[in-house]
Design a protein around this motif. Structure first.
Motif, mmCIF file in Angstrom:
data_model
loop_
_atom_site.group_PDB
_atom_site.id
_atom_site.type_symbol
_atom_site.label_atom_id
_atom_site.label_comp_id
_atom_site.label_asym_id
_atom_site.label_seq_id
_atom_site.Cartn_x
_atom_site.Cartn_y
_atom_site.Cartn_z
ATOM 1 N N VAL A 386 65.102 23.614 19.407
ATOM 2 C CA VAL A 386 64.039 23.685 20.412
ATOM 3 C C VAL A 386 63.069 22.510 20.250
ATOM 4 N N LEU A 387 62.903 22.031 19.023
ATOM 5 C CA LEU A 387 62.091 20.829 18.831
ATOM 6 C C LEU A 387 62.782 19.620 19.458
ATOM 7 N N ALA A 388 64.116 19.565 19.312
ATOM 8 C CA ALA A 388 64.871 18.482 19.956
ATOM 9 C C ALA A 388 64.736 18.573 21.477
ATOM 10 N N PHE A 389 64.751 19.793 22.007
ATOM 11 C CA PHE A 389 64.581 19.968 23.455
ATOM 12 C C PHE A 389 63.220 19.460 23.916
ATOM 13 N N ALA A 390 62.193 19.744 23.129
ATOM 14 C CA ALA A 390 60.850 19.276 23.491
ATOM 15 C C ALA A 390 60.802 17.751 23.563
ATOM 16 N N ALA A 391 61.580 17.092 22.711
ATOM 17 C CA ALA A 391 61.608 15.627 22.717
ATOM 18 C C ALA A 391 62.462 15.079 23.858
ATOM 19 N N ILE A 392 63.530 15.798 24.217
ATOM 20 C CA ILE A 392 64.467 15.308 25.233
ATOM 21 C C ILE A 392 64.003 15.630 26.645
ATOM 22 N N ALA A 393 63.271 16.730 26.819
ATOM 23 C CA ALA A 393 62.911 17.218 28.155
ATOM 24 C C ALA A 393 62.221 16.169 29.026
ATOM 25 N N PRO A 394 61.274 15.385 28.513
ATOM 26 C CA PRO A 394 60.644 14.388 29.396
ATOM 27 C C PRO A 394 61.642 13.421 30.026
ATOM 28 N N PHE A 395 62.626 12.981 29.261
ATOM 29 C CA PHE A 395 63.646 12.094 29.834
ATOM 30 C C PHE A 395 64.526 12.850 30.824
ATOM 31 N N ALA A 396 64.975 14.046 30.447
ATOM 32 C CA ALA A 396 65.869 14.815 31.321
ATOM 33 C C ALA A 396 65.195 15.169 32.637
ATOM 34 N N HIS A 397 63.862 15.304 32.650
ATOM 35 C CA HIS A 397 63.147 15.688 33.865
ATOM 36 C C HIS A 397 62.880 14.503 34.794
ATOM 37 N N HIS A 400 67.998 14.128 38.275
ATOM 38 C CA HIS A 400 69.227 14.875 38.025
ATOM 39 C C HIS A 400 70.262 14.041 37.272
ATOM 40 N N ALA A 401 70.305 12.753 37.519
ATOM 41 C CA ALA A 401 71.248 11.907 36.780
ATOM 42 C C ALA A 401 70.906 11.902 35.292
ATOM 43 N N GLU A 402 69.615 11.813 34.981
ATOM 44 C CA GLU A 402 69.194 11.848 33.580
ATOM 45 C C GLU A 402 69.510 13.210 32.952
ATOM 46 N N LEU A 403 69.384 14.262 33.741
ATOM 47 C CA LEU A 403 69.707 15.593 33.237
ATOM 48 C C LEU A 403 71.188 15.693 32.876
ATOM 49 N N ILE A 404 72.043 15.144 33.723
ATOM 50 C CA ILE A 404 73.482 15.166 33.455
ATOM 51 C C ILE A 404 73.798 14.353 32.202
ATOM 52 N N VAL A 427 71.818 22.372 16.597
ATOM 53 C CA VAL A 427 70.703 21.492 16.946
ATOM 54 C C VAL A 427 70.954 20.819 18.292
ATOM 55 N N CYS A 428 72.206 20.556 18.620
ATOM 56 C CA CYS A 428 72.550 19.982 19.927
ATOM 57 C C CYS A 428 72.850 21.055 20.970
ATOM 58 N N VAL A 429 73.454 22.162 20.560
ATOM 59 C CA VAL A 429 73.807 23.219 21.510
ATOM 60 C C VAL A 429 72.552 23.824 22.135
ATOM 61 N N THR A 430 71.510 24.029 21.321
ATOM 62 C CA THR A 430 70.296 24.687 21.826
ATOM 63 C C THR A 430 69.642 23.912 22.958
ATOM 64 N N PRO A 431 69.326 22.622 22.807
ATOM 65 C CA PRO A 431 68.727 21.911 23.950
ATOM 66 C C PRO A 431 69.680 21.805 25.139
ATOM 67 N N MET A 432 70.991 21.743 24.881
ATOM 68 C CA MET A 432 71.938 21.703 25.993
ATOM 69 C C MET A 432 71.883 23.000 26.789
ATOM 70 N N ALA A 440 69.380 24.100 38.558
ATOM 71 C CA ALA A 440 68.911 24.636 39.833
ATOM 72 C C ALA A 440 67.492 24.168 40.132
ATOM 73 N N ARG A 441 66.610 24.172 39.120
ATOM 74 C CA ARG A 441 65.235 23.693 39.287
ATOM 75 C C ARG A 441 64.655 23.399 37.912
ATOM 76 N N PHE A 442 63.797 22.392 37.843
ATOM 77 C CA PHE A 442 63.141 22.077 36.580
ATOM 78 C C PHE A 442 62.107 23.148 36.250
ATOM 79 N N GLN A 443 61.963 23.435 34.942
ATOM 80 C CA GLN A 443 61.064 24.495 34.499
ATOM 81 C C GLN A 443 60.124 23.954 33.420
ATOM 82 N N GLN A 444 59.126 24.783 33.100
ATOM 83 C CA GLN A 444 58.169 24.395 32.077
ATOM 84 C C GLN A 444 58.816 24.486 30.697
#
Length: 580
Positions: A386-397, A400-404, A427-432, A440-444
């Motif tokens: 989840v810490l990795a997700f917090a770091a990746i989310a700004p780029f993924a948001h 849609h191409a960045e999300l993919i 560590v990778c499965v959780t943010p994925m 479907a839609r970006f979330q907080q």
């Protein structure tokens, strides 16, 4: 007269230790191990199988449908250890099984909105998927992907009219996965058999080295058991090979026989030669040929051919699914643990109870100790994830191409790390998994992180509790059955040696398989709680007597082959005769 002494009576050894509750370990649970020698294959396959449908949906502006194509695309993770003839069938069954789970989930979601009913269906599906994956021995990643997909689909709003279209997308993704999984056959058609043979050679070399001048002890016994398992797996790989390219198949079998001989007689083995042959199996070059094999000689494959002609695969699968199967307690643990986790999440008001359900489903291994280990690994991996997700989310948001791109990179990373230790892959499965919810839609991010942490803790605690509550008294019974199977296989082999039974070679293969099963049963029972005293001395005696008989069969083969020749060098053509 028997060529090896009979196994001692169970009462002849020291008194077994009394039953007791075993301590759950922490030391070494998070220690990384060696990566799988084929980690890159599922890693690359899942990226390609997901990228193609994702890019098409991106072009169509329908990324909200990614979950359904992803269900089929994730089938590309399976069956990379199998020869391509067997892989084609296995992948087809994986796609069918995935589609069946998705169909049940879609129909259920369209018929009811009751979260309690959805959790119950999800728990039953998870138990069924766990049982079928264990019974068929499909291999990594086992039931987890099936459960993740079907549980997420259960909680996706549906109508009956949407079910056929969504299911068609899953089948389309599965078709892509099948093609991706089979594509390497065009370049290296015997790659899986070559790798299995190389593993057997390396394992036999390792055993020959540790057995040289060493007294038999737990460490040596573990290495021998690993070598026996690798040799058995190599034979099974050759048995599953299609009928094409017979000469390459015979050449690989010759090397497996050499590994088998090294296992039986480590003192006379040449570890350097074994490792050299294993190294020579890399790539697509010619299969190494031992220098002392004369031109025109063919391999002695009578035992393999007999197994090929008489293997009862369907019967063995059915026996693993009967009410007396050792898989039943694990299935009950899975159903109870998933239900408790899902209802616990609902009680806490979490909006995604399927995360807790999947966490519980991911824990269940062969015994309580391994389940506890997986629970620790899952919690640590998810918390770091989840810490990795917090770091990746700004780029993924960003789009849609960045999300993919983020999801594909995380899928690759998960497969690259998970064979080293489960928590590293998590560590990778959780943010994925968190990013998948945003197609479907970006979330907080904060809301997703909180839900994931709570669901992970709920699923892990209640999942382990279910494993402790559902005792597995069958584990000790399974040891007794495995010991009896070893003794029966040993008697058949000795009868063949004495000339009063059938062929020695098929009996030797059956004895090797029985010894592998016995070691697996003993290891599984050793990690159970509330277990009655285990027949440890009887297991040791059966294993030692079985390996002495294996050595005797190799001596018999060497004697028939002539002075200075090895078992794999005797002329015979039973392999092709059985296939004809």
């Amino acid at each position: 007269m028997s060529s090896t002494p009979p196994s001692p009576h169970p009462a002849s050894g020291p008194t077994p230790r009394p039953a007791r509750v075993r301590r759950l370990p922490l030391a070494g649970v998070l220690r990384p191990g060696k990566p799988s020698d084929i980690w890159f294959k599922p890693a690359c396959s899942v990226v390609v199988a997901n990228a193609l449908p994702n890019l098409i949906l991106l072009a169509l502006g329908r990324l909200d449908l990614v979950m359904y194509t992803m269900a089929g695309s994730f089938c590309a993770l399976y069956a990379h250890h199998l020869p391509y003839a067997a892989r084609a069938r296995a992948l087809a069954w994986v796609v069918a099984g995935m589609s069946a789970g998705v169909a049940v989930a879609l129909v259920t979601a369209s018929l009811t909105g009751s979260a309690a009913v959805l959790v119950a269906v999800g728990a039953v599906l998870a138990a069924a998927q766990k049982t079928l994956c264990d019974a068929t021995r499909i291999g990594p990643p086992g039931h987890l992907i099936f459960t993740f997909i079907s549980s997420a689909t259960l909680f996706a709003p549906q109508s009956l009219g949407q079910v056929p279209g969504h299911l068609a997308l899953t089948l389309a993704g599965g078709a892509v996965a099948w093609l991706v999984g089979m594509a390497p056959a065009l370049v290296r058609p015997h790659g899986p058999e070559r790798r299995a043979t190389a593993r057997a050679l390396r394992a036999a070399a390792a055993y020959a080295e540790v057995a040289e001048g060493a007294d038999s002890g737990p460490a040596v016994e573990r290495v021998r058991a690993a070598a026996a398992g690798a040799v058995h797996a190599a034979w099974q790989s050759l048995l599953a090979t299609g009928a094409r390219r017979a000469e390459a198949r015979r050449a690989l079998a010759r090397l497996v026989v050499r590994a088998e001989e090294a296992l039986a007689h480590p003192a006379t083995a040449d570890p350097a030669a074994l490792r050299s042959w294993a190294a020579g199996l890399r790539g697509t070059g010619a299969v190494p040929r031992p220098s002392d094999v004369r031109p025109g000689e063919r391999d002695e494959l009578i035992g393999v051919a007999a197994e090929l002609a008489g293997a009862d695969v369907k019967g063995a699968l059915w026996r693993r699914l009967t009410p007396g199967s050792p898989l039943l307690p694990i299935a009950l643990r899975t159903a109870l643990g998933c239900a408790l986790a899902g209802y616990g999440s609902l009680a806490l008001g979490i909006g995604r109870p399927y995360w807790a359900l999947v966490t519980a489903a991911s824990l269940y291994q062969a015994n309580v100790t391994l389940t506890w280990n997986r629970g620790v690994q899952r919690v640590v991996g998810n918390l770091v994830g989840v810490l990795a997700f917090a770091a990746i989310a700004p780029f993924a948001h960003l789009g849609h191409a960045e999300l993919i791109v983020s999801c594909l990179a995380l899928a690759f990373g998960a497969e690259a790390l998970i064979s080293r230790n489960y928590w590293l892959g998590s560590v990778c499965v959780t943010p994925m998994a968190l990013l998948v919810t945003e197609f479907a839609r970006f979330q907080q991010p904060g809301e997703l992180i909180l839900d994931r942490v709570v669901d992970t803790l709920v699923g892990a605690v209640l999942g382990v509790a279910a494993a402790v509550l559902v005792t597995n008294r069958r584990a000790a019974d399974r040891i007794e059955e495995a010991v009896a199977a070893v003794e029966q296989a040993r008697e058949r082999a000795e009868a063949g040696l004495a000339g009063t039974g059938g062929a020695v070679e098929p009996a030797r293969r059956r004895l090797t398989a029985a010894l592998v099963d016995l070691r697996a049963a003993a290891d599984a029972a050793a990690g159970e709680w509330w277990q009655r005293a285990l027949p440890e001395q009887r297991v040791i005696a059966a294993e030692r007597a079985g390996h002495r008989t294996l050595a005797a069969t190799v001596r018999r083969q060497s004697g028939r082959s002539g002075q200075g020749t090895r078992p794999g060098e005797r002329a015979a053509d039973a392999w092709e005769g059985a296939r004809a």
